[in-house]
Design an enzyme around this catalytic site. Structure first.
Site, PDB file in Angstrom:
ATOM      1  CG  LEU A   1      -2.490  -0.964   1.234  1.00  0.00           C
ATOM      2  CD1 LEU A   1      -2.659  -0.526   2.257  1.00  0.00           C
ATOM      3  CD2 LEU A   1      -2.778  -0.881  -0.165  1.00  0.00           C
TER       4      LEU A   1
ATOM      5  CG  ASP B   1      -9.592   4.601   5.232  1.00  0.00           C
ATOM      6  OD1 ASP B   1      -9.745   6.109   5.112  1.00  0.00           O
ATOM      7  OD2 ASP B   1     -10.172   4.183   4.763  1.00  0.00           O
TER       8      ASP B   1
ATOM      9  CG  ASN C   1     -13.369   1.788   3.203  1.00  0.00           C
ATOM     10  OD1 ASN C   1     -12.606   1.982   4.530  1.00  0.00           O
ATOM     11  ND2 ASN C   1     -12.972   0.883   1.816  1.00  0.00           N
TER      12      ASN C   1
ATOM     13  CB  ILE D   1     -12.830  -0.513   6.851  1.00  0.00           C
ATOM     14  CG1 ILE D   1     -14.759   0.109   7.097  1.00  0.00           C
ATOM     15  CG2 ILE D   1     -12.788  -2.053   7.198  1.00  0.00           C
ATOM     16  CD1 ILE D   1     -14.655   0.028   9.270  1.00  0.00           C
TER      17      ILE D   1
ATOM     18  CG  HIS E   1     -10.224  -5.814   3.967  1.00  0.00           C
ATOM     19  ND1 HIS E   1      -9.566  -4.373   3.237  1.00  0.00           N
ATOM     20  CD2 HIS E   1      -9.018  -6.303   3.556  1.00  0.00           C
ATOM     21  CE1 HIS E   1      -8.512  -5.411   3.306  1.00  0.00           C
ATOM     22  NE2 HIS E   1      -7.837  -6.179   2.966  1.00  0.00           N
TER      23      HIS E   1
ATOM     24  CB  SER F   1      27.447  12.624  -0.229  1.00  0.00           C
ATOM     25  OG  SER F   1      28.116  14.175   0.197  1.00  0.00           O
TER      26      SER F   1
ATOM     27  CG  PHE G   1      20.436   6.741   3.962  1.00  0.00           C
ATOM     28  CD1 PHE G   1      20.297   6.081   5.635  1.00  0.00           C
ATOM     29  CD2 PHE G   1      21.122   7.084   4.182  1.00  0.00           C
ATOM     30  CE1 PHE G   1      21.330   6.296   6.462  1.00  0.00           C
ATOM     31  CE2 PHE G   1      22.181   8.573   4.923  1.00  0.00           C
ATOM     32  CZ  PHE G   1      22.002   8.269   6.519  1.00  0.00           C
TER      33      PHE G   1
ATOM     34  CG  ASP H   1      29.445  10.555   8.873  1.00  0.00           C
ATOM     35  OD1 ASP H   1      30.123  11.130   9.204  1.00  0.00           O
ATOM     36  OD2 ASP H   1      29.548  10.760   7.696  1.00  0.00           O
TER      37      ASP H   1
ATOM     38  CG  HIS I   1      26.272   7.991   8.397  1.00  0.00           C
ATOM     39  ND1 HIS I   1      25.013   7.650   9.535  1.00  0.00           N
ATOM     40  CD2 HIS I   1      25.691   9.114   7.801  1.00  0.00           C
ATOM     41  CE1 HIS I   1      24.664   8.767   9.080  1.00  0.00           C
ATOM     42  NE2 HIS I   1      24.721   9.560   8.668  1.00  0.00           N
TER      43      HIS I   1
END
Length: 647
Positions: free
Chosen positions: A127, A162, A192, A194, A267, A387, A438, A470, A474
């Site tokens: 989702l 949702d 809805n 839900i 659902h 970077s 990351f 770092d 990192h």
């Protein structure tokens, strides 16, 4: 094209019949499969019918038409609704495929899968990512329009639920879309109230209209999700607004199913034969399962005819362009076909130099060279362009989409999902960049790149504990190995200019999946000493990638002084590496040894988190120095009883 149907085929009765058609096609599919999600399609059918019968410009005979409107069902669990629409509007999806919903090998899988079903624009199910990909498609439309305004002017529509709005990627993507004022993007919210576990109020009290308005979106609210005229008017106003639009449509999940509608019970499970029959009887639906009444077919067919006319007009526009500007027309065709330009290999070879530099800098040189011959290459970074070596001038703005640079901001997940949307839209080759560590933030979208076979290029830099001061937050350790586990992802870790240019060449030549380029922060030598001394038989094969190739070469020199024959292998792509069965194989990579242990006799790496300190000190601390590596290899050879020159 006049986006207007013949009024003789439109009526309140026909609209209602069409809505019931879509509701019961979905319910029939779920019932036949014995699993699925009937609730969302039954509640969202009116808004979907309104959109498809009055606004969506497309040509089912040519689902790849470049200027078609795009539709993304972000709430992918409601796939039965999308399949019903595709069948009703004449795509190559016969009733037999609807009857095979969720069956192995069918073109109607449980969630929409790009490439499996004609008319499905993206793989959705996780989702929020559908919304983000729709943002990417809308951005691609604006960027294409800036280059080819005479051939581009379509809309992107999405239906979200949702759950899509709760997922964090929706915030990243919606903020980005508002910033760029992507005014040809219209998102309809199936409001809805839900989720799987129950009422939304159990876990969220967000004011979604205020939220999207704060992002800079145009917002609308339709309090009756069965009011087709109101939904139609809201979409019409949205298309006229220069901002992206968010339309909240209040619906009832499982609408019309007694005892189930409005609850989470609707659902994710079939209604059951008795309840489905009762639901049909309440509205007087007396057709056999999987029926599309003739009057509904007629409305859909007339709307499709209008789409065909629009497509024909577009062909005329392209013919005019080909006559007036044949080079531009040919370039458009080349880019849309995904064909690489002439001169790409020469451009990449031109970056190879003699001076030591980080492979992130080598990559920057490759990008600069490629952009000169490949205008369709677009991308950016998650606020790390300097970077990661992806700087390319001013980025696109809400006033000017002609640049090839995109400033994604600190939105790694959103960046990757938006790149998927741009790639799916077509007409561009895309890349995104961040620090390797990351990659954890964008992994779900990278996985979808691989699942959808999209040639997205991920530029991932600062690739080891050599990042240094770092510290462990990192310093990637497990990341390269974990990326190699993703099916269909090509992971390339170059060691110098030559290999970086080769990596970019491979990434750009690949059209059936993504590539991750793993690049160093620190400078690396361009021309290390010989990787093999032919004077001695090979007793040790040292395999290393990226920045550790230099360490492998230095260790090999020390071992050769002992009289040991050593070969150094630098596999840009480890999947193409085959170890020498007659030699002692030693692997060196500044990261997890989990898989290397099954390949090498001696696996040298790091199986803990890193440490804060100067990069060289950290490497030495973890045994990644010439002396430490040579000692490990000598100890292993002594333990096996091997003599110099023997295995």
């Amino acid at each position: 094209m006049t986006d207007t149907l013949d009024p003789t085929v439109l009526s309140v009765e026909t609209d209602q019949l069409a809505v019931e058609t879509l509701r019961f096609l979905a319910a029939d599919m779920v019932e036949a499969a014995g699993s699925g999600h009937p609730g969302m399609p039954m509640g969202a059918a009116p808004m979907a019918w309104t959109l498809w019968s009055r606004h969506l410009r497309h040509d089912p005979a040519d689902p790849e038409w470049s200027d078609r409107d795009r539709f993304v069902l972000s709430a992918g669990h409601g796939s039965a609704l999308l399949y019903g629409l595709l069948h009703t509007f004449g795509y190559n999806l016969p009733l037999s495929e609807l009857r095979n919903f969720r069956k192995l090998g069918s073109r109607t899988p449980g969630h929409p899968e790009y490439g499996d079903t004609p008319g499905v624009e993206s793989t959705t199910g996780p989702l929020g990512q559908g919304l983000a990909m729709a943002v990417g498609m809308a951005l691609a439309e604006r960027m294409t329009n800036a280059r080819y305004p005479e051939l581009t002017g379509h809309h992107t529509y999405a239906i979200v639920g949702d759950g899509c709005l709760m997922e964090g990627v929706s915030h990243e993507a919606a903020s980005f879309a508002g910033h760029l004022r992507l005014g040809r993007l219209v998102v309809l919210w199936d409001d809805n109230n839900i989720t799987i576990d129950g009422n939304v109020s159990r876990c969220s009290s967000d004011d979604q209209l205020a939220r999207f308005e704060a992002y800079g979106w145009h917002v609308e609210q339709v309090l009756d999700g069965t009011d087709i005229a109101a939904i139609d008017a809201a979409i019409t106003r949205a298309k006229a607004d220069p901002r992206p639009s968010f339309i909240a449509v209040r619906t009832t999940i499982g609408a019309g199913a007694p005892g189930v509608e409005g609850t989470s019970k609707a659902h994710g499970a079939p209604l059951g034969e008795a309840l489905l029959a009762e639901t049909k009887a309440l509205v007087g639906w007396d057709h056999p399962p999987f029926t599309v009444p003739l009057s509904v077919q007629q409305v859909a067919a007339q709307w499709v005819q209008l789409g065909e006319q629009a497509h024909a007009a577009w062909r005329d526009d392209f013919a005019a362009l080909r006559k007036s500007a044949p080079d531009r027309a040919a370039e458009y065709r080349r880019i849309q076909a995904g064909t690489l330009p002439v001169g790409l290999a020469e451009a990449l070879r031109s970056v190879i130099g003699d001076a030591p530099r980080a492979t992130r800098q080598s990559s920057q040189a490759c990008l600069d060279a490629v952009r000169a011959v490949m205008p369709e290459l677009v991308g950016g970074s998650a606020d790390l362009a300097g970077s990661t070596g992806t700087v390319s001038g001013d980025a696109v703005t809400a006033q000017d989409f002609s640049s090839s640079a995109i400033a994604f901001g600190i939105r790694e997940f959103g960046m990757a999902a938006i790149l998927n949307g741009i790639s799916l839209h077509g007409g561009f080759r895309v890349f995104g960049s961040t620090f390797l560590v990351f990659a954890d933030y964008l992994r779900p979208a990278l996985r979808l790149s691989a699942l959808m076979h999209q040639p997205v290029i991920y530029v991932l830099t600062h690739d080891s504990v050599a990042v240094g001061e770092d510290g462990p937050t990192h310093q990637p350790v497990e990341h390269v190995e974990s990326l190699r586990l993703i099916p269909g992802l090509q992971v390339l870790r170059p060691a110098n200019d030559v290999e970086t240019a080769q990596a970019w060449q491979q990434a750009l030549e690949r059209t059936d999946g993504p590539t991750a380029l793993i690049l160093s922060r620190q400078k690396l030598p361009q021309d290390p000493p010989a990787r093999f001394d032919g004077q001695l038989p090979v007793a040790v094969e040292i395999v290393a990638t990226g920045s550790e190739v230099e360490l492998a070469v230095n260790a090999a020199e020390a071992l050769r002084a002992d009289g040991v024959g050593v070969r150094v292998v630098s596999p840009l792509d480890r999947t193409r590496y085959a170890p020498d069965p007659s030699a002692t194989v030693v692997s060196i990579e500044a990261g997890s040894t989990a898989v290397w242990q099954g390949i090498a006799d001696v696996a040298i790496g790091i199986d803990t988190f890193g440490a804060s300190g100067p990069g060289d000190d950290v490497l030495a601390h973890f045994g990644l120095s010439t002396d430490a590596v040579v000692s490990r290899i000598r100890a292993h050879l002594a333990g096996t009883g091997a003599r110099p020159g023997e295995h």
